[in-house]
Scaffold this motif. Structure first.
Motif, PDB file in Angstrom:
ATOM      1  N   PRO A  53     -12.888  15.481 -12.261  1.00  0.00           N
ATOM      2  CA  PRO A  53     -14.323  15.315 -11.605  1.00  0.00           C
ATOM      3  C   PRO A  53     -13.614  15.135  -9.785  1.00  0.00           C
ATOM      4  O   PRO A  53     -14.657  16.086  -8.792  1.00  0.00           O
ATOM      5  CB  PRO A  53     -14.287  14.444 -12.014  1.00  0.00           C
ATOM      6  CG  PRO A  53     -14.020  14.379 -13.526  1.00  0.00           C
ATOM      7  CD  PRO A  53     -13.164  14.206 -13.562  1.00  0.00           C
ATOM      8  N   LYS A  54     -12.800  14.460  -9.521  1.00  0.00           N
ATOM      9  CA  LYS A  54     -12.158  14.523  -8.648  1.00  0.00           C
ATOM     10  C   LYS A  54     -11.549  16.360  -8.136  1.00  0.00           C
ATOM     11  O   LYS A  54     -11.892  16.808  -6.498  1.00  0.00           O
ATOM     12  CB  LYS A  54     -11.056  13.327  -8.195  1.00  0.00           C
ATOM     13  CG  LYS A  54     -11.666  12.274  -8.593  1.00  0.00           C
ATOM     14  CD  LYS A  54      -9.884  11.377  -8.652  1.00  0.00           C
ATOM     15  CE  LYS A  54     -10.402  10.127  -9.013  1.00  0.00           C
ATOM     16  NZ  LYS A  54     -10.627   9.155 -10.242  1.00  0.00           N
ATOM     17  N   LEU A  55     -11.022  16.782  -8.967  1.00  0.00           N
ATOM     18  CA  LEU A  55     -10.376  18.108  -8.570  1.00  0.00           C
ATOM     19  C   LEU A  55     -11.572  18.857  -8.383  1.00  0.00           C
ATOM     20  O   LEU A  55     -11.461  20.459  -7.857  1.00  0.00           O
ATOM     21  CB  LEU A  55      -9.087  18.686  -9.420  1.00  0.00           C
ATOM     22  CG  LEU A  55      -7.878  17.947  -9.583  1.00  0.00           C
ATOM     23  CD1 LEU A  55      -7.141  17.798 -10.534  1.00  0.00           C
ATOM     24  CD2 LEU A  55      -7.480  18.042  -7.975  1.00  0.00           C
ATOM     25  N   THR A  56     -12.836  19.305  -9.212  1.00  0.00           N
ATOM     26  CA  THR A  56     -13.532  19.793  -9.332  1.00  0.00           C
ATOM     27  C   THR A  56     -14.435  19.427  -7.887  1.00  0.00           C
ATOM     28  O   THR A  56     -15.130  20.354  -7.050  1.00  0.00           O
ATOM     29  CB  THR A  56     -14.608  19.801 -10.338  1.00  0.00           C
ATOM     30  OG1 THR A  56     -14.128  19.572 -11.297  1.00  0.00           O
ATOM     31  CG2 THR A  56     -15.666  20.916 -10.379  1.00  0.00           C
ATOM     32  N   ASN A  57     -14.749  18.728  -7.053  1.00  0.00           N
ATOM     33  CA  ASN A  57     -15.453  18.411  -6.168  1.00  0.00           C
ATOM     34  C   ASN A  57     -14.553  17.499  -4.972  1.00  0.00           C
ATOM     35  O   ASN A  57     -14.906  17.077  -4.289  1.00  0.00           O
ATOM     36  CB  ASN A  57     -16.143  16.853  -6.689  1.00  0.00           C
ATOM     37  CG  ASN A  57     -17.368  17.209  -7.201  1.00  0.00           C
ATOM     38  OD1 ASN A  57     -17.967  18.583  -7.123  1.00  0.00           O
ATOM     39  ND2 ASN A  57     -17.137  16.958  -8.754  1.00  0.00           N
TER      40      ASN A  57
ATOM     41  N   TRP B 239       0.501  -1.141   0.079  1.00  0.00           N
ATOM     42  CA  TRP B 239       0.281   0.019   0.041  1.00  0.00           C
ATOM     43  C   TRP B 239       0.604   0.995  -0.230  1.00  0.00           C
ATOM     44  O   TRP B 239       1.859   1.340   0.685  1.00  0.00           O
ATOM     45  CB  TRP B 239      -1.099   0.232   1.327  1.00  0.00           C
ATOM     46  CG  TRP B 239      -1.962   0.694   1.793  1.00  0.00           C
ATOM     47  CD1 TRP B 239      -0.772   2.311   1.833  1.00  0.00           C
ATOM     48  CD2 TRP B 239      -2.992   1.658   0.851  1.00  0.00           C
ATOM     49  NE1 TRP B 239      -2.533   3.210   1.723  1.00  0.00           N
ATOM     50  CE2 TRP B 239      -3.356   2.905   0.923  1.00  0.00           C
ATOM     51  CE3 TRP B 239      -3.651   1.145  -0.812  1.00  0.00           C
ATOM     52  CZ2 TRP B 239      -4.375   3.060   0.809  1.00  0.00           C
ATOM     53  CZ3 TRP B 239      -4.687   1.444  -0.599  1.00  0.00           C
ATOM     54  CH2 TRP B 239      -5.268   2.864   0.055  1.00  0.00           C
ATOM     55  N   LEU B 240       0.463   2.369  -0.969  1.00  0.00           N
ATOM     56  CA  LEU B 240       1.121   3.179  -0.870  1.00  0.00           C
ATOM     57  C   LEU B 240       0.629   4.837  -0.492  1.00  0.00           C
ATOM     58  O   LEU B 240      -0.518   4.936  -0.743  1.00  0.00           O
ATOM     59  CB  LEU B 240       2.038   3.518  -2.616  1.00  0.00           C
ATOM     60  CG  LEU B 240       3.081   2.835  -3.051  1.00  0.00           C
ATOM     61  CD1 LEU B 240       2.858   3.310  -4.402  1.00  0.00           C
ATOM     62  CD2 LEU B 240       3.804   2.578  -2.062  1.00  0.00           C
ATOM     63  N   ASP B 241       1.308   5.240   0.738  1.00  0.00           N
ATOM     64  CA  ASP B 241       0.608   6.156   1.763  1.00  0.00           C
ATOM     65  C   ASP B 241       0.673   7.258   1.260  1.00  0.00           C
ATOM     66  O   ASP B 241       2.201   7.594   1.373  1.00  0.00           O
ATOM     67  CB  ASP B 241       0.676   5.172   2.926  1.00  0.00           C
ATOM     68  CG  ASP B 241      -0.091   5.970   3.717  1.00  0.00           C
ATOM     69  OD1 ASP B 241      -1.451   5.544   3.469  1.00  0.00           O
ATOM     70  OD2 ASP B 241      -0.069   6.075   4.953  1.00  0.00           O
ATOM     71  N   SER B 242       0.096   7.687   0.798  1.00  0.00           N
ATOM     72  CA  SER B 242       0.195   9.551   0.022  1.00  0.00           C
ATOM     73  C   SER B 242      -1.048  10.556   0.755  1.00  0.00           C
ATOM     74  O   SER B 242      -2.076  10.138   1.265  1.00  0.00           O
ATOM     75  CB  SER B 242      -0.011   9.729  -1.342  1.00  0.00           C
ATOM     76  OG  SER B 242       0.793   9.227  -1.591  1.00  0.00           O
ATOM     77  N   ALA B 243      -0.554  11.458   2.251  1.00  0.00           N
ATOM     78  CA  ALA B 243      -1.329  12.511   2.079  1.00  0.00           C
ATOM     79  C   ALA B 243      -1.922  12.868   1.215  1.00  0.00           C
ATOM     80  O   ALA B 243      -1.690  13.267   0.358  1.00  0.00           O
ATOM     81  CB  ALA B 243      -0.397  13.638   3.292  1.00  0.00           C
ATOM     82  N   PRO B 244      -2.956  13.692   1.534  1.00  0.00           N
ATOM     83  CA  PRO B 244      -4.169  14.143   0.209  1.00  0.00           C
ATOM     84  C   PRO B 244      -4.068  15.213   0.389  1.00  0.00           C
ATOM     85  O   PRO B 244      -4.014  15.228  -1.053  1.00  0.00           O
ATOM     86  CB  PRO B 244      -5.629  14.547   1.420  1.00  0.00           C
ATOM     87  CG  PRO B 244      -5.359  13.429   3.130  1.00  0.00           C
ATOM     88  CD  PRO B 244      -4.123  12.948   2.794  1.00  0.00           C
ATOM     89  N   GLU B 245      -2.838  16.385   0.352  1.00  0.00           N
ATOM     90  CA  GLU B 245      -2.663  17.597  -0.306  1.00  0.00           C
ATOM     91  C   GLU B 245      -1.418  16.790  -1.100  1.00  0.00           C
ATOM     92  O   GLU B 245      -1.256  17.835  -2.361  1.00  0.00           O
ATOM     93  CB  GLU B 245      -1.786  18.491   0.930  1.00  0.00           C
ATOM     94  CG  GLU B 245      -0.971  17.620   1.577  1.00  0.00           C
ATOM     95  CD  GLU B 245      -1.015  17.226   2.710  1.00  0.00           C
ATOM     96  OE1 GLU B 245      -0.194  17.092   3.713  1.00  0.00           O
ATOM     97  OE2 GLU B 245      -2.849  16.358   3.330  1.00  0.00           O
ATOM     98  N   VAL B 246      -0.817  16.030  -0.914  1.00  0.00           N
ATOM     99  CA  VAL B 246       0.176  15.178  -1.943  1.00  0.00           C
ATOM    100  C   VAL B 246      -0.638  15.004  -2.880  1.00  0.00           C
ATOM    101  O   VAL B 246      -0.349  15.057  -4.507  1.00  0.00           O
ATOM    102  CB  VAL B 246       0.626  14.228  -1.273  1.00  0.00           C
ATOM    103  CG1 VAL B 246       2.255  13.749  -2.496  1.00  0.00           C
ATOM    104  CG2 VAL B 246       1.609  14.653  -0.455  1.00  0.00           C
ATOM    105  N   ILE B 247      -2.083  13.872  -3.116  1.00  0.00           N
ATOM    106  CA  ILE B 247      -2.385  13.737  -3.714  1.00  0.00           C
ATOM    107  C   ILE B 247      -2.947  14.161  -4.264  1.00  0.00           C
ATOM    108  O   ILE B 247      -2.726  14.826  -6.351  1.00  0.00           O
ATOM    109  CB  ILE B 247      -3.506  12.531  -3.182  1.00  0.00           C
ATOM    110  CG1 ILE B 247      -2.681  11.534  -2.971  1.00  0.00           C
ATOM    111  CG2 ILE B 247      -4.617  12.240  -4.405  1.00  0.00           C
ATOM    112  CD1 ILE B 247      -4.149  10.576  -1.771  1.00  0.00           C
ATOM    113  N   ARG B 248      -3.552  15.700  -4.335  1.00  0.00           N
ATOM    114  CA  ARG B 248      -4.187  16.762  -4.702  1.00  0.00           C
ATOM    115  C   ARG B 248      -3.174  17.440  -6.055  1.00  0.00           C
ATOM    116  O   ARG B 248      -3.438  17.714  -6.793  1.00  0.00           O
ATOM    117  CB  ARG B 248      -4.918  17.684  -4.380  1.00  0.00           C
ATOM    118  CG  ARG B 248      -5.348  19.015  -4.998  1.00  0.00           C
ATOM    119  CD  ARG B 248      -6.203  19.576  -3.808  1.00  0.00           C
ATOM    120  NE  ARG B 248      -7.327  20.561  -4.512  1.00  0.00           N
ATOM    121  CZ  ARG B 248      -6.824  21.696  -5.134  1.00  0.00           C
ATOM    122  NH1 ARG B 248      -5.557  22.391  -5.199  1.00  0.00           N
ATOM    123  NH2 ARG B 248      -7.876  21.925  -5.691  1.00  0.00           N
ATOM    124  N   GLY B 249      -1.966  17.537  -5.067  1.00  0.00           N
ATOM    125  CA  GLY B 249      -0.402  18.405  -5.746  1.00  0.00           C
ATOM    126  C   GLY B 249      -0.421  17.571  -7.243  1.00  0.00           C
ATOM    127  O   GLY B 249      -0.192  18.294  -8.390  1.00  0.00           O
TER     128      GLY B 249
END
Length: 208
Positions: A177-181, A155-165
Protein backbone atom coordinates in the motif's frame (compact mmCIF):
# COMPACT_ATOMS: atom_id res chain seq x y z
CA UNK A 1 16.95 -18.87 9.52
CA UNK A 2 20.47 -18.49 10.88
CA UNK A 3 21.91 -17.99 7.40
CA UNK A 4 19.36 -15.25 6.71
CA UNK A 5 20.22 -13.52 9.99
CA UNK A 6 23.91 -13.72 9.18
CA UNK A 7 23.31 -12.07 5.83
CA UNK A 8 21.38 -9.27 7.46
CA UNK A 9 24.17 -8.59 9.94
CA UNK A 10 26.80 -8.73 7.20
CA UNK A 11 24.78 -6.18 5.21
CA UNK A 12 25.17 -3.57 7.94
CA UNK A 13 27.56 -0.82 6.73
CA UNK A 14 30.72 -0.39 8.81
CA UNK A 15 29.86 3.23 9.61
CA UNK A 16 26.44 2.27 10.91
CA UNK A 17 27.83 -0.67 12.84
CA UNK A 18 30.35 1.56 14.61
CA UNK A 19 27.73 4.21 15.35
CA UNK A 20 25.40 1.61 16.90
CA UNK A 21 28.15 0.19 19.06
CA UNK A 22 29.16 3.67 20.20
CA UNK A 23 25.51 4.47 20.99
CA UNK A 24 25.16 1.65 23.50
CA UNK A 25 28.68 1.80 24.91
CA UNK A 26 28.57 2.56 28.65
CA UNK A 27 24.77 2.94 28.49
CA UNK A 28 23.33 -0.56 28.34
CA UNK A 29 25.25 -3.23 30.18
CA UNK A 30 25.41 -7.00 29.84
CA UNK A 31 23.06 -7.44 32.79
CA UNK A 32 20.14 -5.10 32.07
CA UNK A 33 18.81 -2.17 30.07
CA UNK A 34 17.01 -1.45 26.81
CA UNK A 35 18.03 -0.22 23.38
CA UNK A 36 15.06 1.32 21.57
CA UNK A 37 15.50 1.28 17.80
CA UNK A 38 13.15 3.74 16.09
CA UNK A 39 12.65 4.75 12.50
CA UNK A 40 10.37 4.59 9.50
CA UNK A 41 9.63 1.19 7.97
CA UNK A 42 12.63 -0.03 5.94
CA UNK A 43 15.07 2.22 7.78
CA UNK A 44 17.21 -0.74 8.83
CA UNK A 45 15.89 -1.39 12.35
CA UNK A 46 15.74 -5.18 12.07
CA UNK A 47 19.24 -5.41 10.62
CA UNK A 48 20.54 -3.17 13.40
CA UNK A 49 18.69 -5.22 16.01
CA UNK A 50 20.29 -8.44 14.75
CA UNK A 51 23.74 -6.91 15.00
CA UNK A 52 23.23 -5.56 18.51
CA UNK A 53 21.67 -8.82 19.67
CA UNK A 54 24.70 -10.74 18.47
CA UNK A 55 26.95 -8.23 20.20
CA UNK A 56 25.14 -8.13 23.55
CA UNK A 57 23.07 -11.36 23.75
CA UNK A 58 20.05 -9.10 24.18
CA UNK A 59 16.49 -10.27 23.63
CA UNK A 60 14.88 -8.66 20.56
CA UNK A 61 11.21 -7.68 20.77
CA UNK A 62 9.93 -6.68 17.33
CA UNK A 63 6.59 -4.91 17.00
CA UNK A 64 5.94 -6.61 13.65
CA UNK A 65 5.93 -10.03 15.34
CA UNK A 66 4.21 -8.99 18.59
CA UNK A 67 0.58 -9.37 17.47
CA UNK A 68 0.42 -9.27 13.67
CA UNK A 69 -2.86 -11.16 13.41
CA UNK A 70 -4.52 -8.75 15.82
CA UNK A 71 -3.27 -5.67 14.00
CA UNK A 72 -4.20 -7.00 10.58
CA UNK A 73 -7.65 -8.26 11.51
CA UNK A 74 -8.60 -5.08 13.38
CA UNK A 75 -7.34 -2.74 10.65
CA UNK A 76 -9.00 -4.79 7.92
CA UNK A 77 -12.27 -4.34 9.77
CA UNK A 78 -11.75 -0.64 10.54
CA UNK A 79 -10.23 0.67 7.31
CA UNK A 80 -10.25 -2.22 4.83
CA UNK A 81 -6.43 -2.25 4.75
CA UNK A 82 -4.88 -4.90 7.03
CA UNK A 83 -1.47 -3.23 6.71
CA UNK A 84 -2.62 0.31 7.53
CA UNK A 85 -0.26 1.64 10.21
CA UNK A 86 -0.37 5.32 9.32
CA UNK A 87 -4.00 6.43 9.55
CA UNK A 88 -5.44 8.38 12.44
CA UNK A 89 -7.67 5.37 13.19
CA UNK A 90 -4.63 3.15 13.66
CA UNK A 91 -2.87 5.76 15.77
CA UNK A 92 -5.82 6.37 18.06
CA UNK A 93 -7.41 2.90 18.31
CA UNK A 94 -4.76 0.22 17.76
CA UNK A 95 -1.31 1.72 18.29
CA UNK A 96 -1.76 2.61 21.99
CA UNK A 97 -2.50 -0.98 22.99
CA UNK A 98 0.20 -2.49 20.80
CA UNK A 99 2.84 -0.07 22.04
CA UNK A 100 1.78 -0.42 25.68
CA UNK A 101 2.32 -4.17 25.37
CA UNK A 102 5.67 -3.83 23.61
CA UNK A 103 7.01 -1.13 25.94
CA UNK A 104 5.65 -2.66 29.13
CA UNK A 105 6.94 -6.15 28.37
CA UNK A 106 10.26 -4.89 27.05
CA UNK A 107 11.12 -2.70 30.02
CA UNK A 108 10.05 -5.33 32.55
CA UNK A 109 12.43 -7.82 30.92
CA UNK A 110 15.08 -5.11 30.67
CA UNK A 111 15.19 -4.89 34.47
CA UNK A 112 16.86 -8.32 34.47
CA UNK A 113 18.29 -8.80 30.97
CA UNK A 114 19.27 -6.53 28.06
CA UNK A 115 16.47 -5.97 25.55
CA UNK A 116 16.25 -4.43 22.09
CA UNK A 117 12.90 -2.93 21.12
CA UNK A 118 12.43 -2.76 17.34
CA UNK A 119 9.50 -0.62 16.16
CA UNK A 120 8.84 2.65 14.32
CA UNK A 121 7.79 4.38 17.60
CA UNK A 122 6.27 7.21 15.56
CA UNK A 123 3.33 7.73 17.92
CA UNK A 124 5.46 7.59 21.10
CA UNK A 125 7.87 10.08 19.52
CA UNK A 126 5.01 12.49 18.86
CA UNK A 127 3.70 11.98 22.40
CA UNK A 128 7.12 12.47 24.02
CA UNK A 129 7.65 15.65 22.05
CA UNK A 130 4.21 16.96 23.01
CA UNK A 131 5.01 16.24 26.67
CA UNK A 132 8.36 18.03 26.38
CA UNK A 133 10.44 15.04 27.46
CA UNK A 134 13.00 12.74 25.91
CA UNK A 135 11.67 9.51 24.45
CA UNK A 136 13.51 7.39 27.03
CA UNK A 137 11.90 9.33 29.88
CA UNK A 138 8.50 8.98 28.25
CA UNK A 139 8.89 5.21 27.82
CA UNK A 140 9.98 4.71 31.44
CA UNK A 141 7.00 6.72 32.68
CA UNK A 142 4.57 4.94 30.35
CA UNK A 143 5.74 1.52 31.53
CA UNK A 144 6.25 2.36 35.20
CA UNK A 145 9.95 1.51 34.97
CA UNK A 146 12.30 3.07 37.48
CA UNK A 147 14.42 6.06 36.48
CA UNK A 148 17.62 4.10 36.98
CA UNK A 149 16.83 1.57 34.22
CA UNK A 150 19.32 2.20 31.38
CA UNK A 151 17.41 3.09 28.21
CA UNK A 152 19.03 4.43 25.05
CA UNK A 153 16.84 5.53 22.16
CA UNK A 154 18.22 5.45 18.62
CA UNK A 155 16.56 6.99 15.56
CA UNK A 156 17.71 5.38 12.31
CA UNK A 157 17.59 8.13 9.72
CA UNK A 158 17.04 7.13 6.08
CA UNK A 159 16.28 9.24 3.04
CA UNK A 160 12.92 8.61 1.35
CA UNK A 161 14.54 7.25 -1.80
CA UNK A 162 16.56 4.77 0.28
CA UNK A 163 13.44 3.64 2.13
CA UNK A 164 11.57 3.16 -1.13
CA UNK A 165 14.43 1.15 -2.63
CA UNK A 166 14.53 -1.16 0.39
CA UNK A 167 10.77 -1.67 0.29
CA UNK A 168 10.93 -2.61 -3.36
CA UNK A 169 13.86 -4.96 -2.75
CA UNK A 170 12.32 -6.82 0.18
CA UNK A 171 8.95 -7.26 -1.52
CA UNK A 172 6.94 -7.46 1.71
CA UNK A 173 3.16 -7.51 1.39
CA UNK A 174 2.86 -4.89 4.13
CA UNK A 175 4.79 -2.38 1.99
CA UNK A 176 2.51 -2.70 -1.05
CA UNK A 177 0.00 0.00 0.00
CA UNK A 178 2.84 2.43 0.72
CA UNK A 179 4.53 1.82 -2.63
CA UNK A 180 1.22 2.00 -4.51
CA UNK A 181 0.51 5.43 -3.01
CA UNK A 182 4.11 6.53 -2.61
CA UNK A 183 3.60 10.25 -3.22
CA UNK A 184 0.98 10.44 -0.46
CA UNK A 185 3.03 8.23 1.89
CA UNK A 186 6.12 10.36 1.38
CA UNK A 187 4.17 13.57 1.93
CA UNK A 188 2.03 12.49 4.88
CA UNK A 189 4.37 10.17 6.76
CA UNK A 190 8.02 10.54 5.76
CA UNK A 191 7.73 14.32 5.44
CA UNK A 192 5.01 14.62 8.07
CA UNK A 193 7.22 16.08 10.79
CA UNK A 194 7.98 13.07 12.97
CA UNK A 195 11.57 12.85 11.69
CA UNK A 196 12.30 16.33 13.00
CA UNK A 197 10.70 15.45 16.35
CA UNK A 198 12.81 12.29 16.57
CA UNK A 199 15.96 14.36 16.21
CA UNK A 200 14.98 16.26 19.36
CA UNK A 201 13.68 13.44 21.63
CA UNK A 202 15.95 10.48 20.77
CA UNK A 203 19.36 10.08 22.41
CA UNK A 204 21.18 9.18 19.19
CA UNK A 205 20.51 9.73 15.47
CA UNK A 206 22.29 7.44 13.04
CA UNK A 207 22.30 7.74 9.25
CA UNK A 208 21.08 4.46 7.84
Amino acid sequence: MQAEDDQRVDALPDSMRSALEDAISDRVGAARGAVVLCGFPASGKSTAAQHLAALTSAVVLDKDTLAPMLEQSVMARLTGDPFDRDSEIYRSVVAPGIYDSLIGTGLVVAQRHPVILDAPFLSPIREASAAGVLLGQYLRARSGATDDLPVVTVWLDSAPEVIRGRMVARGAQRDHPKLTNWVAYDRDVLAGGVRELAHTVCDVVIDS
